[in-house]
Design a protein around this motif. Structure first.
Motif, PDB file in Angstrom:
ATOM      1  N   LEU A 118     -10.732   3.860  11.459  1.00  0.00           N
ATOM      2  CA  LEU A 118     -10.906   2.420  11.673  1.00  0.00           C
ATOM      3  C   LEU A 118     -11.807   1.789  10.611  1.00  0.00           C
ATOM      4  O   LEU A 118     -11.566   0.673  10.165  1.00  0.00           O
ATOM      5  CB  LEU A 118     -11.468   2.158  13.070  1.00  0.00           C
ATOM      6  N   ILE A 119     -12.822   2.521  10.187  1.00  0.00           N
ATOM      7  CA  ILE A 119     -13.728   2.022   9.147  1.00  0.00           C
ATOM      8  C   ILE A 119     -12.994   1.926   7.807  1.00  0.00           C
ATOM      9  O   ILE A 119     -13.057   0.903   7.128  1.00  0.00           O
ATOM     10  CB  ILE A 119     -14.976   2.922   9.041  1.00  0.00           C
ATOM     11  N   GLN A 120     -12.263   2.984   7.456  1.00  0.00           N
ATOM     12  CA  GLN A 120     -11.592   3.026   6.157  1.00  0.00           C
ATOM     13  C   GLN A 120     -10.364   2.126   6.087  1.00  0.00           C
ATOM     14  O   GLN A 120     -10.114   1.495   5.061  1.00  0.00           O
ATOM     15  CB  GLN A 120     -11.184   4.455   5.808  1.00  0.00           C
ATOM     16  N   ASN A 121      -9.579   2.077   7.157  1.00  0.00           N
ATOM     17  CA  ASN A 121      -8.300   1.369   7.099  1.00  0.00           C
ATOM     18  C   ASN A 121      -8.317  -0.030   7.700  1.00  0.00           C
ATOM     19  O   ASN A 121      -7.394  -0.805   7.451  1.00  0.00           O
ATOM     20  CB  ASN A 121      -7.212   2.197   7.772  1.00  0.00           C
ATOM     21  N   HIS A 122      -9.321  -0.341   8.480  1.00  0.00           N
ATOM     22  CA  HIS A 122      -9.368  -1.661   9.105  1.00  0.00           C
ATOM     23  C   HIS A 122     -10.674  -2.395   8.817  1.00  0.00           C
ATOM     24  O   HIS A 122     -10.912  -3.460   9.388  1.00  0.00           O
ATOM     25  CB  HIS A 122      -9.142  -1.541  10.618  1.00  0.00           C
ATOM     26  N   GLY A 123     -11.510  -1.813   7.968  1.00  0.00           N
ATOM     27  CA  GLY A 123     -12.728  -2.472   7.528  1.00  0.00           C
ATOM     28  C   GLY A 123     -13.755  -2.717   8.627  1.00  0.00           C
ATOM     29  O   GLY A 123     -14.574  -3.621   8.521  1.00  0.00           O
ATOM     30  N   MET A 124     -13.716  -1.912   9.668  1.00  0.00           N
ATOM     31  CA  MET A 124     -14.680  -2.075  10.758  1.00  0.00           C
ATOM     32  C   MET A 124     -16.018  -1.474  10.369  1.00  0.00           C
ATOM     33  O   MET A 124     -16.091  -0.583   9.530  1.00  0.00           O
ATOM     34  CB  MET A 124     -14.179  -1.389  12.029  1.00  0.00           C
ATOM     35  N   THR A 125     -17.061  -1.946  11.020  1.00  0.00           N
ATOM     36  CA  THR A 125     -18.371  -1.323  10.887  1.00  0.00           C
ATOM     37  C   THR A 125     -18.391  -0.109  11.812  1.00  0.00           C
ATOM     38  O   THR A 125     -17.544   0.002  12.718  1.00  0.00           O
ATOM     39  CB  THR A 125     -19.491  -2.291  11.309  1.00  0.00           C
ATOM     40  N   PRO A 126     -19.330   0.814  11.622  1.00  0.00           N
ATOM     41  CA  PRO A 126     -19.418   1.958  12.539  1.00  0.00           C
ATOM     42  C   PRO A 126     -19.561   1.520  14.003  1.00  0.00           C
ATOM     43  O   PRO A 126     -18.954   2.117  14.892  1.00  0.00           O
ATOM     44  CB  PRO A 126     -20.650   2.719  12.054  1.00  0.00           C
ATOM     45  N   LYS A 127     -20.326   0.473  14.260  1.00  0.00           N
ATOM     46  CA  LYS A 127     -20.485  -0.008  15.635  1.00  0.00           C
ATOM     47  C   LYS A 127     -19.169  -0.554  16.185  1.00  0.00           C
ATOM     48  O   LYS A 127     -18.804  -0.289  17.325  1.00  0.00           O
ATOM     49  CB  LYS A 127     -21.572  -1.081  15.711  1.00  0.00           C
ATOM     50  N   GLU A 128     -18.438  -1.313  15.383  1.00  0.00           N
ATOM     51  CA  GLU A 128     -17.153  -1.857  15.829  1.00  0.00           C
ATOM     52  C   GLU A 128     -16.159  -0.732  16.120  1.00  0.00           C
ATOM     53  O   GLU A 128     -15.424  -0.792  17.108  1.00  0.00           O
ATOM     54  CB  GLU A 128     -16.561  -2.785  14.767  1.00  0.00           C
ATOM     55  N   ALA A 129     -16.155   0.300  15.276  1.00  0.00           N
ATOM     56  CA  ALA A 129     -15.256   1.434  15.483  1.00  0.00           C
ATOM     57  C   ALA A 129     -15.604   2.170  16.778  1.00  0.00           C
ATOM     58  O   ALA A 129     -14.715   2.518  17.554  1.00  0.00           O
ATOM     59  CB  ALA A 129     -15.317   2.383  14.282  1.00  0.00           C
ATOM     60  N   ARG A 130     -16.889   2.388  17.011  1.00  0.00           N
ATOM     61  CA  ARG A 130     -17.325   3.051  18.254  1.00  0.00           C
ATOM     62  C   ARG A 130     -16.976   2.188  19.464  1.00  0.00           C
ATOM     63  O   ARG A 130     -16.481   2.680  20.471  1.00  0.00           O
ATOM     64  CB  ARG A 130     -18.820   3.344  18.201  1.00  0.00           C
ATOM     65  N   ASP A 131     -17.226   0.894  19.352  1.00  0.00           N
ATOM     66  CA  ASP A 131     -16.911  -0.014  20.450  1.00  0.00           C
ATOM     67  C   ASP A 131     -15.417  -0.025  20.775  1.00  0.00           C
ATOM     68  O   ASP A 131     -15.029  -0.245  21.917  1.00  0.00           O
ATOM     69  CB  ASP A 131     -17.380  -1.435  20.139  1.00  0.00           C
ATOM     70  N   THR A 132     -14.586   0.222  19.777  1.00  0.00           N
ATOM     71  CA  THR A 132     -13.133   0.237  19.997  1.00  0.00           C
ATOM     72  C   THR A 132     -12.741   1.351  20.946  1.00  0.00           C
ATOM     73  O   THR A 132     -12.010   1.127  21.917  1.00  0.00           O
ATOM     74  CB  THR A 132     -12.378   0.387  18.660  1.00  0.00           C
TER      75      THR A 132
END
Length: 90
Positions: A37-51
């Motif tokens: 999610l971080i690499q392919n969707h530009g999320m922050t680590p927190k946003e990826a974890r929240d997903t």
């Protein structure tokens, strides 16, 4: 997540399906999902974890622990419709 308004169950499901397809597996570690999610969707680590947390809270996915390379790792899998149903006796 990306944006509270775009964090619909359908969007979350799509993101997890993409990551599983990318890894060609039915189950991946939450670390793998976050990295995707971080690499392919530009999320922050927190946003990826929240997903994945939101996917669990919305009963889209199951979070379990598995032993991978002699270490306990948190893994995620999509929930199948049958797992959320039960038979009513009576």
């Amino acid at each position: 997540m990306e944006n509270k308004e775009t964090a619909t169950p359908r969007r979350i499901l799509k993101l997890i399906e993409e990551a599983l397809e990318h890894h060609e597996k039915d189950v991946i570690t939450t670390d793998q999902l976050e990295k995707y999610l971080i690499q392919n969707h530009g999320m922050t680590p927190k946003e990826a974890r929240d997903t994945w947390l939101e996917a669990y809270m919305q009963k889209i996915a199951e979070i379990e622990f598995d032993i991978i390379n002699n270490q306990y790792k948190r893994v995620i899998r999509l929930k199948t419709p049958e797992e959320d149903q039960y038979e009513i006796l009576g």
